[in-house]
Enzyme design. Structure first.
Site, PDB file in Angstrom:
ATOM      1  N   ARG A  37     -11.571 -41.804  37.578  1.00  0.00           N
ATOM      2  CA  ARG A  37     -12.250 -41.460  38.837  1.00  0.00           C
ATOM      3  C   ARG A  37     -13.387 -42.438  39.158  1.00  0.00           C
ATOM      4  NH1 ARG A  37     -12.521 -34.838  38.689  1.00  0.00           N
ATOM      5  NH2 ARG A  37     -10.468 -34.481  39.630  1.00  0.00           N
ATOM      6  N   LYS A 195       1.290 -21.309  33.679  1.00  0.00           N
ATOM      7  CA  LYS A 195       1.306 -20.059  34.439  1.00  0.00           C
ATOM      8  C   LYS A 195       2.055 -20.113  35.754  1.00  0.00           C
ATOM      9  CE  LYS A 195      -3.031 -18.044  32.916  1.00  0.00           C
ATOM     10  NZ  LYS A 195      -4.407 -17.848  33.355  1.00  0.00           N
ATOM     11  N   GLY A 348      -4.600 -33.010  35.477  1.00  0.00           N
ATOM     12  CA  GLY A 348      -5.152 -33.521  34.222  1.00  0.00           C
ATOM     13  C   GLY A 348      -4.114 -33.717  33.121  1.00  0.00           C
ATOM     14  N   GLY A 371      -7.021 -29.717  41.230  1.00  0.00           N
ATOM     15  CA  GLY A 371      -6.907 -28.596  42.167  1.00  0.00           C
ATOM     16  C   GLY A 371      -6.605 -29.050  43.587  1.00  0.00           C
TER      17      GLY A 371
HETATM   18  C1  3PG Z   1     -11.954 -31.311  39.468  1.00  0.00           C
HETATM   19  O1  3PG Z   1     -12.263 -31.817  38.399  1.00  0.00           O
HETATM   20  O2  3PG Z   1     -10.935 -30.641  39.629  1.00  0.00           O
HETATM   21  C2  3PG Z   1     -12.822 -31.597  40.657  1.00  0.00           C
HETATM   22  O3  3PG Z   1     -13.848 -32.488  40.336  1.00  0.00           O
HETATM   23  C3  3PG Z   1     -13.366 -30.312  41.244  1.00  0.00           C
HETATM   24  O4  3PG Z   1     -14.176 -29.656  40.327  1.00  0.00           O
HETATM   25  P1  3PG Z   1     -14.405 -28.085  40.453  1.00  0.00           P
HETATM   26  O5  3PG Z   1     -13.111 -27.423  40.104  1.00  0.00           O
HETATM   27  O6  3PG Z   1     -15.515 -27.752  39.491  1.00  0.00           O
HETATM   28  O7  3PG Z   1     -14.800 -27.799  41.883  1.00  0.00           O
END
Ligand code: 3PG
Ligand code: MG
Length: 393
Positions: A37, A195, A348, A371
């Protein structure tokens, strides 16, 4: 999608505020363990610097308590690494919301963890207006945080004099839009992981779009149970079998398919030393756990991937961290690498698998979103993108 792009704007002498997603994993001592990132944020920062802007960069790091900066919440290690990558020091500014700091044209400073500011998470208007007063141009380059409506991702975009997408945000939206908007067919989606419940809406939305929906992990186990196959003690959500059948039905009606495993790799326990057995999908015993797809299944899925026009990948199909359960994920990864399809991957665990099997340069586009990537696949409007569109209208 129509939004302004930083790379179309003159920035000389302007105060440019870049909201990046520098939320990178760190070990217990605070050292950065994965820096994709940070590297992905460089082009936006470099563009603004070269253009002669006074550059401010901020990001969240973790999920700190608002109002107090604990040492572990600090962006200090990230500012240091960013400085190394840019080849110039990056000064870290604390307590920056009221603007009591200086930044000159051609200089870049990092503004400390924006989630420590009171009101950030609730998208407080007062906070957003104060931050908007710091800049002439607001740049959202934080695709990974685009699914959050927070003060630096939403309110600030609303009130800043100009709001635009940085090059990373634009590239993510272009690539994902291409993969899902007008995909080269067949469109194959691989959605795996633990899940069903967290990915159910994604599965349903993909069921209406894709030609092949490859499920893996706990999700596949739930689909197998729904199809009447024995799954022993495997991770699954049997109460969602009805939903799984609904996905299969939607696909069938469209002439599309959810290929279920023909063979699987099982064990009695999950550990580095666990003894793995390859069995037919119909032969899973009551005390077995399914921990990977079997080689016949892997071969079949690989051929679907090889003939695809577009592949979207989220989630490993087995416990690839252990050698004896890594074969399925490795086969999928290699098939994507070998395929001529436009391929896009995110999340991830998926990025960890891509790194492990060394195929990063053979994926057409790797998303920095976790997400946010999933919510885009679901067909949801990302709030941070929506506000950029509204500002461009
Ligand atoms: C992530 O790592 O998914 C993003 O940086 C968002 O982070 P968060 O889920 O804490 O909002
Ligand atoms: Mg997260």
């Amino acid at each position: 999608m129509t939004f302004r792009r930083l790379t179309d704007l003159p920035v000389a002498g302007k105060r440019v505020f870049i909201r990046a997603d520098l939320n990178v994993p760190q070990d217990d001592s605070g050292s950065i363990t994965e820096e994709t990132r940070i590297r992905a944020s460089l082009p936006g920062i470099q563009y603004a610097l070269k253009g002669g802007a006074a550059v401010m960069v901020t990001s969240h790091l973790g999920r700190p308590t608002e109002g107090k900066l604990e040492p572990g919440d600090s962006l200090a290690p990230i500012a240091k690494r960013l400085g190394e990558l840019l080849g110039r020091p990056v000064r870290l500014v604390r307590d920056w919301v009221d603007g009591r700091f200086e930044v000159k044209p051609g200089e870049v400073v990092m503004l400390e963890n924006c989630r420590v500011n009171k009101g950030e998470k609730k998208n407080d208007e007062g906070l957003a207006r104060k931050m908007a007063a710091l800049c002439d141009v607001y740049v959202n380059d934080a695709f990974g945080t685009a699914h959050r409506a927070e003060a630096t991702t939403h309110g600030l975009a609303k009130f800043a004099p100009v709001a635009c997408a940085g090059p990373l945000m634009a590239a993510e939206l272009d690539a994902l839009g291409k993969a899902l908007g007008h995909p080269a067919r067949p469109l194959v989606a691989i959605v795996a992981g633990a899940k069903v419940s967290t990915k159910l809406t994604i599965l349903k939305s993909l069921a209406a779009k894709v030609d092949q929906l490859i499920v893996g992990g706990g999700i596949a186990n739930t689909f197998m149970a729904a199809a009447g196959l024995p799954i022993g003690k495997s991770l699954a959500e049997p109460e969602l079998a009805g939903e799984a059948r609904a996905v299969i039905d939607i696909m069938k009606r469209r002439g599309a398919d959810v290929p279920l495993p023909m063979d699987v790799v099982t064990a009695n326990d999950l550990s580095a030393l666990a003894r793995a057995n390859r069995v037919a999908a119909a032969d899973v015993r009551p005390d077995d756990m399914i921990l990977d797809i079997g080689p016949r299944t892997a071969q079949k899925l690989a051929s679907l991937i090889e003939n695809a026009g577009t592949v979207v990948w989220n989630g490993p199909v087995g416990v690839f961290e252990y050698e004896q359960f890594a074969g399925g994920t490795k086969a999928i990864a290699q098939a994507i690498a070998a395929s001529k399809a436009f391929s896009i991957a995110g999340g991830g665990d998926t990025l960890a698998a891509i790194a492990k099997f060394g195929i990063a340069d053979k994926i057409s586009y790797i998303s920095t979103g976790g997400g946010a990537f999933l919510e885009f696949l679901e067909g949801k409007k990302l709030p941070a993108v929506e506000i950029l569109e509204q500002r461009a209208a």
